[in-house]
Write an enzyme that holds these catalytic residues in place. Structure first.
Site, mmCIF file in Angstrom:
data_model
loop_
_atom_site.group_PDB
_atom_site.id
_atom_site.type_symbol
_atom_site.label_atom_id
_atom_site.label_comp_id
_atom_site.label_asym_id
_atom_site.label_seq_id
_atom_site.Cartn_x
_atom_site.Cartn_y
_atom_site.Cartn_z
ATOM 1 N N ASP A 7 46.218 46.823 46.779
ATOM 2 C CA ASP A 7 45.436 47.175 47.412
ATOM 3 C C ASP A 7 44.870 45.278 46.813
ATOM 4 O OD1 ASP A 7 43.149 47.943 49.159
ATOM 5 O OD2 ASP A 7 42.199 47.898 47.168
ATOM 6 N N ASP A 9 40.602 44.280 47.319
ATOM 7 C CA ASP A 9 39.111 44.325 46.681
ATOM 8 C C ASP A 9 39.552 45.322 45.598
ATOM 9 O OD1 ASP A 9 37.261 42.437 48.173
ATOM 10 O OD2 ASP A 9 38.036 44.031 49.945
#
Length: 112
Positions: A7, A9
């Site tokens: 992922d 962020d």
């Protein structure tokens, strides 16, 4: 295992402080004073359209969302990789594995 998905962020980059600062700046222009604590308690993890609909009813939530993300991209020089991420990516690539990026962020943010 042939690939790892990461992922963007909060996993690859520590972007929350910049997102918080952008919300503080943007909302201040509308007379809404918030701080980082408010961001983490009331905004973090929510969709922009819902945030702006709640905090600035009567305003165009989609336009505000687009503006907020553009402001974030203008400050990307303040976003740092999570500690150890560069070394981790190098190890994964050195092992011959593929990497994939996943994100709930707008495509323009991921591309930037």
């Amino acid at each position: 295992m042939r690939a790892i998905l990461l992922d963007l962020d909060g996993t690859m980059v520590d972007s929350d402080p910049v997102h918080a600062a952008v919300f503080v700046d943007l909302l201040a222009g509308y007379g809404r004073e918030i701080d980082a604590d408010y961001y983490y308690l009331e905004i973090h993890g929510r969709q922009n359209a819902a945030i702006f609909a709640d905090l600035l009813p009567g305003e165009d939530a989609r336009a505000l969302s687009l503006r907020k993300e553009a402001m974030y991209r203008e400050r990307l020089d303040e976003v740092a990789p999570v500690a150890g991420m560069a070394e981790f990516v190098a190890r994964v690539r050195g092992a011959g594995m593929r990497l994939g990026l996943v994100t709930n962020a707008p495509r323009a943010n991921a591309d930037a």
